[in-house]
Design a protein around this motif. Structure first.
Motif, PDB file in Angstrom:
ATOM      1  N   ASP A   1     -20.115  -1.482  41.588  1.00  0.00           N
ATOM      2  CA  ASP A   1     -18.951  -2.319  41.998  1.00  0.00           C
ATOM      3  C   ASP A   1     -18.734  -2.404  43.012  1.00  0.00           C
ATOM      4  O   ASP A   1     -18.807  -4.037  43.714  1.00  0.00           O
ATOM      5  CB  ASP A   1     -17.500  -1.665  40.797  1.00  0.00           C
ATOM      6  N   ALA A   2     -18.867  -2.310  44.011  1.00  0.00           N
ATOM      7  CA  ALA A   2     -18.253  -1.897  45.667  1.00  0.00           C
ATOM      8  C   ALA A   2     -20.546  -2.450  46.093  1.00  0.00           C
ATOM      9  O   ALA A   2     -20.464  -2.760  47.422  1.00  0.00           O
ATOM     10  CB  ALA A   2     -18.429  -0.711  46.151  1.00  0.00           C
ATOM     11  N   LEU A   3     -21.338  -3.145  45.460  1.00  0.00           N
ATOM     12  CA  LEU A   3     -22.395  -3.738  45.960  1.00  0.00           C
ATOM     13  C   LEU A   3     -23.076  -4.512  45.518  1.00  0.00           C
ATOM     14  O   LEU A   3     -24.217  -4.017  44.795  1.00  0.00           O
ATOM     15  CB  LEU A   3     -23.323  -2.532  46.175  1.00  0.00           C
ATOM     16  N   ILE A   4     -22.621  -5.399  45.231  1.00  0.00           N
ATOM     17  CA  ILE A   4     -22.896  -6.433  44.747  1.00  0.00           C
ATOM     18  C   ILE A   4     -23.906  -7.576  44.865  1.00  0.00           C
ATOM     19  O   ILE A   4     -24.781  -7.407  43.648  1.00  0.00           O
ATOM     20  CB  ILE A   4     -21.307  -7.629  44.045  1.00  0.00           C
ATOM     21  N   ASP A   5     -23.922  -7.159  45.820  1.00  0.00           N
ATOM     22  CA  ASP A   5     -24.717  -8.536  46.472  1.00  0.00           C
ATOM     23  C   ASP A   5     -25.459  -7.080  47.516  1.00  0.00           C
ATOM     24  O   ASP A   5     -26.522  -8.063  48.024  1.00  0.00           O
ATOM     25  CB  ASP A   5     -24.408  -9.211  47.855  1.00  0.00           C
ATOM     26  N   GLY A   6     -26.012  -6.512  47.234  1.00  0.00           N
ATOM     27  CA  GLY A   6     -27.194  -5.604  47.798  1.00  0.00           C
ATOM     28  C   GLY A   6     -28.609  -6.425  47.472  1.00  0.00           C
ATOM     29  O   GLY A   6     -28.855  -6.566  46.230  1.00  0.00           O
TER      30      GLY A   6
END
Length: 257
Positions: free
Chosen positions: A236-241
């Motif tokens: 959830d904290a790295l959606i655009d990784g």
């Protein structure tokens, strides 16, 4: 312009960190003594790679001319207090670093609970919630990072052992270790921490998830549907990784690899 805060070492599951006046060689998930763990946990018999792991790390130290080694958690494999061959492997590594005048900093991981009792005063051990050195946050990632680590502009973590499964044109496949990098989203921390999140100093950190240094430790297949992440704040904290191979190949958004 100064050096990047985190610079992957080409071809290796490692990076250099610019920490104020020091350059650190950073790795994650060394897992000393993993062969002993595999023997007891899964009945798998493998010869120890302890000497090879140490040589690889020392070669990277020579290559980068670093002043310090930073391990982003899980220096050892077994969760219990290290002993026997596992402790011997760590002792040999520390002796080799001491001979070069290079200290070791450990961001405490879920496998590192008893290591300070065995090696007092030989390891600079950070708290479980991590910390910030200069403008780089250091944490293992098995728990929610603390406010200090989250205040950095770059947050480095291990724990996930990110890997990708790549398929070729004829249907063959292979698994490669990978980096994950991207903006750290604040929303999951607001939801988890409630009102306490209002007090966080937030600098829009880039999250850098390190590949595992140990090549026998398995990992999270980040591009396999249904695969669960290990860190409580991922994915959830790295959606655009985005994902990168250790040779520097950019694979693009990790959800689309």
């Amino acid at each position: 312009m100064g050096e990047p805060a985190v610079e992957p070492v080409p071809g290796a599951p490692a990076a250099t960190l610019e920490l104020g006046d020091e350059r650190a060689l950073a790795i994650a998930d060394y897992h000393a003594g993993i062969e002993i763990g595999l023997r007891y946990e899964r009945g798998v018999e493998l010869d120890s790679n302890a000497d090879e792991r140490r040589r690889r790390l020392l070669a990277l130290l020579d290559r980068t001319d670093a002043d310090r080694v930073v391990v982003l958690g899980d220096l050892v494999h077994r969760i219990a207090e290290p002993d026997g061959e596992e402790a011997e492997e760590v002792r040999d590594l520390l002796d080799a670093l001491d001979s070069r005048g290079v200290p070791l900093t450990l961001a405490t991981g879920n496998h590192d609970g008893g290591i300070a009792d065995v090696f007092p005063d030989r390891i600079d051990q950070l708290p479980t919630e991590g910390t910030r050195v200069d403008d780089v946050g250091l944490v293992h990632g098995h728990t929610w990072p603390g406010a200090e680590a989250l205040s950095a502009s770059t947050l480095c973590m291990g724990h996930e052992h990110p890997s990708v499964r790549l398929t070729d044109e004829v249907g063959g496949s292979r698994v490669e270790r990978a980096w994950l990098r991207g903006p750290l989203r604040r929303e999951p921390f607001r939801e988890a921490l409630g009102e306490a999140a209002d007090g966080l100093t937030w600098n829009g950190a880039e999250l850098v998830v390190f590949p595992a240094f140990n090549d026998r430790s398995g990992g999270t297949w980040i591009n396999v549907e249904g695969e669960s992440f290990l860190a409580p704040f991922l994915p959830d904290a790295l959606i655009d990784g985005e994902a990168y191979l250790t040779d520097g190949t950019r694979l693009g958004p990790y959800r689309e690899v």
